[in-house]
Structures are given as structure tokens and as C-alpha cells.
Design an enzyme around this catalytic site. Sequence first.
Site: not given
Ligand code: SAH
Length: 481
Positions: A365, A317, A338-339, A425
Amino acid sequence: MQHQILNKIPTAPLPAGISSADTPVFLFPFGAAPLPQVEPGQDFTANLHSISLEVIANAKIELSPAPAPVGALRRRALNSSHPQFKIAAMTRPPGYRVTVAPRGASRVKNGHVWVYRSDIVSADGVPPGSLVSVADCRGQILGSALYSSSSQIALRMIAQQPVADFLKLLRQRAAAAIAYREAIVRNTDAYRIIFSEADFLPGVIVDRYNDILSLQVLTQATDAENVRQTLLSELSDRLHPASIVERIDPRVRQLEDLPPRDAGLLQGEKTSTIFTINGVQFHFDALEGQKTGAFLDQRENYAAAAQYAHGEALDVFCYQGGFALHLAPRSTRVVGVDSSRPALEVADRNAALNHHDIEWIEANAFDLLKDYAGGGKRYDTIVLDPPAFAKTKRDLDAALRGYKELNLRALKMLRPGGSLITCSCSYHISQADFLEMLAGAALDSHRTLRLVELRGQARDHPILLNVPETAYLKCVIAIVS
Ligand code: SAH
């Protein structure tokens, strides 16, 4: 019943029923023709007659700012049999009153700042977004609040006392929020400047990204034009940004029954810049991206995570690469997952900006971790920073299962001595819930976890101790043996 509260300086004996010169006079005006429209700060003279307090005032009233619809003030023929006095200034303590049920009252007495709609007993005639005084069923005043006519959070308390001049209070609080950050925020030109309730300005979020400010307005009260203008002028005067943009969350505007509005520049022309966190540079496009552009609440956790990074690192993520870019200098290889393709495109530009070679993978993920863990992939450092799984209390169990699955797979993939940086979060998931989930994942994966840091949101996102909702981010750093 609509009424105004007026501070007065009597120039003649007070009418019967009004005892002290420093007690605010409550005028409950009824009558025929409404007073002319009054702009904030405009002086005017009017004859007011309040039947309920039998007050007749030949008044000069300074409205600062105008209390919600001025139609609340009404004129009646002057009754010369009553003494007259001059009202020199109008404070703007809540002209409207909202009565709350015992449950709402006890929440407020216990230091919370929200009263839910189900705990409102009466808010008759209170216009959307008004500053109101809040009373319990016995009439005891609990403080002042901003009222929303549509949100489930009907009242957001802003003071325990009457508020004479909301715009002045807004300026003071914005200035205090800025001063706090100037005193404590280090190693960054990107941070949260105003954090809503936690800065005593519910409904306002302002983030700074180098020379661009990003504003979010989240309530009826703070959407008012005079509130916006006051805020913008305070921010400009103190921070001199190149530009100020507004980000819109259409769902929030819908919940607040506010008309749709486009994101865009409020001031200046600049919409992109580069900001620096802990010496790591990031591209910023003010009108793109999630949240207001970055996850500033993780700023201090990036630096902490970097200390434990070694060997091969996986940032799950990863969004625009916040953790991955911080891990890179201490790792032999970094992979970010990330997705969101747009997020990964910015992540890749960020890697180039910082001269790092990071592999970005667009994937779900959950699927990727399952494949990788099953396929025998191993890492020395893994970051898990998923989006909030528990948006409401009802999602709690499902959310905990989601967190457990992710953490279990990560633990299976970590080599001995590996570092796990795992975050949540969702404020519905307490730190205790999160640690219990993690302990369960450790047991199930037959790994021993030594917890080395129990962290939260960066200090520019302070927590109101009696408002648990303001503490939402958990970041646990643990070493696997
Ligand atoms: N770690 C990042 C913030 C992550 S926010 C930072 O510090 O900037 C959560 C992220 O998860 C987002 O970018 C969103 O696109 C991604 N996301 C949401 N569902 C997902 C999934 N099923 N698989 C992969 N990524 C995902």
C-alpha cells in the site's frame, strides 16, 4: 507454602485460634502421604491436619473443581486430642496466593486487571494457570486472578472477591456475554461473543460467524481441559452452533509456555459458511484467514463509512473487502488494495456473492499510494485500515510516521468534498495521538479536514474503562474541502 481454603460447617467446637463459623478455614497441610487424586465434583472423605492452624478435620470435602495439584492437600495422622468438625463443602477461592509489589497493587486498586511479572513479589509453588488470591505486601487481599507462570502478564484479575467456583463463574460470565450481544447486536449474524477482559473472561475470545463459532484460548488458565469443556458446553447449550473451531496463535502459546496445538474442529464438522453483516454477505472459512476470519470490530464502521461513500472509492488494506463491499452500492467504482493474495481471492469471491464489480490490486500500500498520489490519481472516497503499526510502545514514533505518510497521500488524492475513513488498531496510539497525526497530515497537504465521526470498535467489543488496552480501534471519518 501451599494451602487450601475450606468453608466449613462445624459439628463440634472449633479448635483454638479459629473464631467464627463463617470465616473460611485456612488449612496449611503438611505431612506424609498425599491424598488420593480427586476429580472435580468428586466427593471424598479425608482426615486433614494442618499444623499452622492446628486444625484437624475429619472432613467431607466437595472439590468443585479440584484445586490445582491435589498434592497440595496432605494427610497426617489424626490427633484425637483435637476437636473434630466436618467440612461440608469446599469453596474454591484461590488456594494459592500471589503477593504483588506496591506498583502492581495500585494498578489493581485503580481498576486495571493486569499485573506484570516485574510486579510479582512472590508466587512460590503456584502451578501454571492457577486461580490465585492476590495480596499486597501487607497481606491485604486485592481479589482473585488467573496466574500465568510465563507471560509478562502474570496475573489477570477476575474478581475483587474470593471465587468459590471458577467454572460456575465462567458459565455465568459466558451467559452474560451472550445475553448482552443478544440485546444489542443488530443486522448481523457475525459478531464477537466473548471479548476476553472486556467480558470478565481474560484469555477467552469467541466469535460467531453465522452457524460457526470460533474460539481462541490465550492463557494457561483458560487452556485447562475443564475450562475448555465448560466453555464449550455453555456455548453449545445457548447458541446451538453447527460447529465450534479453535484458532491457534502459536506465538501466544509460546509466550504462555503451552505445548503447540493445531487449529481445528472442537465440535461438529462444518468449517465454512456464509455470514451477513449489514446485509452484505461474506464467505467464511473457519480455518483460514487472519484473526478469526474477519475484522468484526469494524462492523459498525462499515455501515458508517457507506453513508459517506460516493464517486470513485479506494479501500486501502482491504483484506477480504469489508469496507469495499459496503462502499460499492454508493460508488461509481471501487478499487481494493492489499498485499495478501489469499485475502484478495476471498475478496473477489465476496464481490461476486454480492454482485459487485470491484477491482482488486495486490500491492504494497505504501508503494501504491506513493505512485498513485504522484501520478495524479484522484478519488472521492478513501478508506485506510492498516494493520497495527505500533505493536509496542517503542514503535510509537515510527508508527505515527507510517500513519502520517498514508494519510498525507490519501488527502492529496481526495477530490474536494471527498470522504476519508481512516483507522488505527494500535492501542499504543491513543485517539489524541491519532487526531494530532491527522491534523498534521492535513496541514502538510494543505487540505482542510472536517471531522464528522469519531468512532471506535463495534459494541460487541466493549471497552473496560480502566483497562485502556481494551480500547484499541480508532476510526475517523472526515470530509476534505
Ligand atoms: N479493512 C480490512 C482489515 C484490514 S487488516 C477489513 O475491514 O476487513 C490489514 C490488512 O493489511 C491485512 O489484510 C494485510 O494483509 C494488509 N497489509 C499489511 N501490510 C500491508 C502492506 N504493506 N500493503 C498492503 N496491505 C498490507
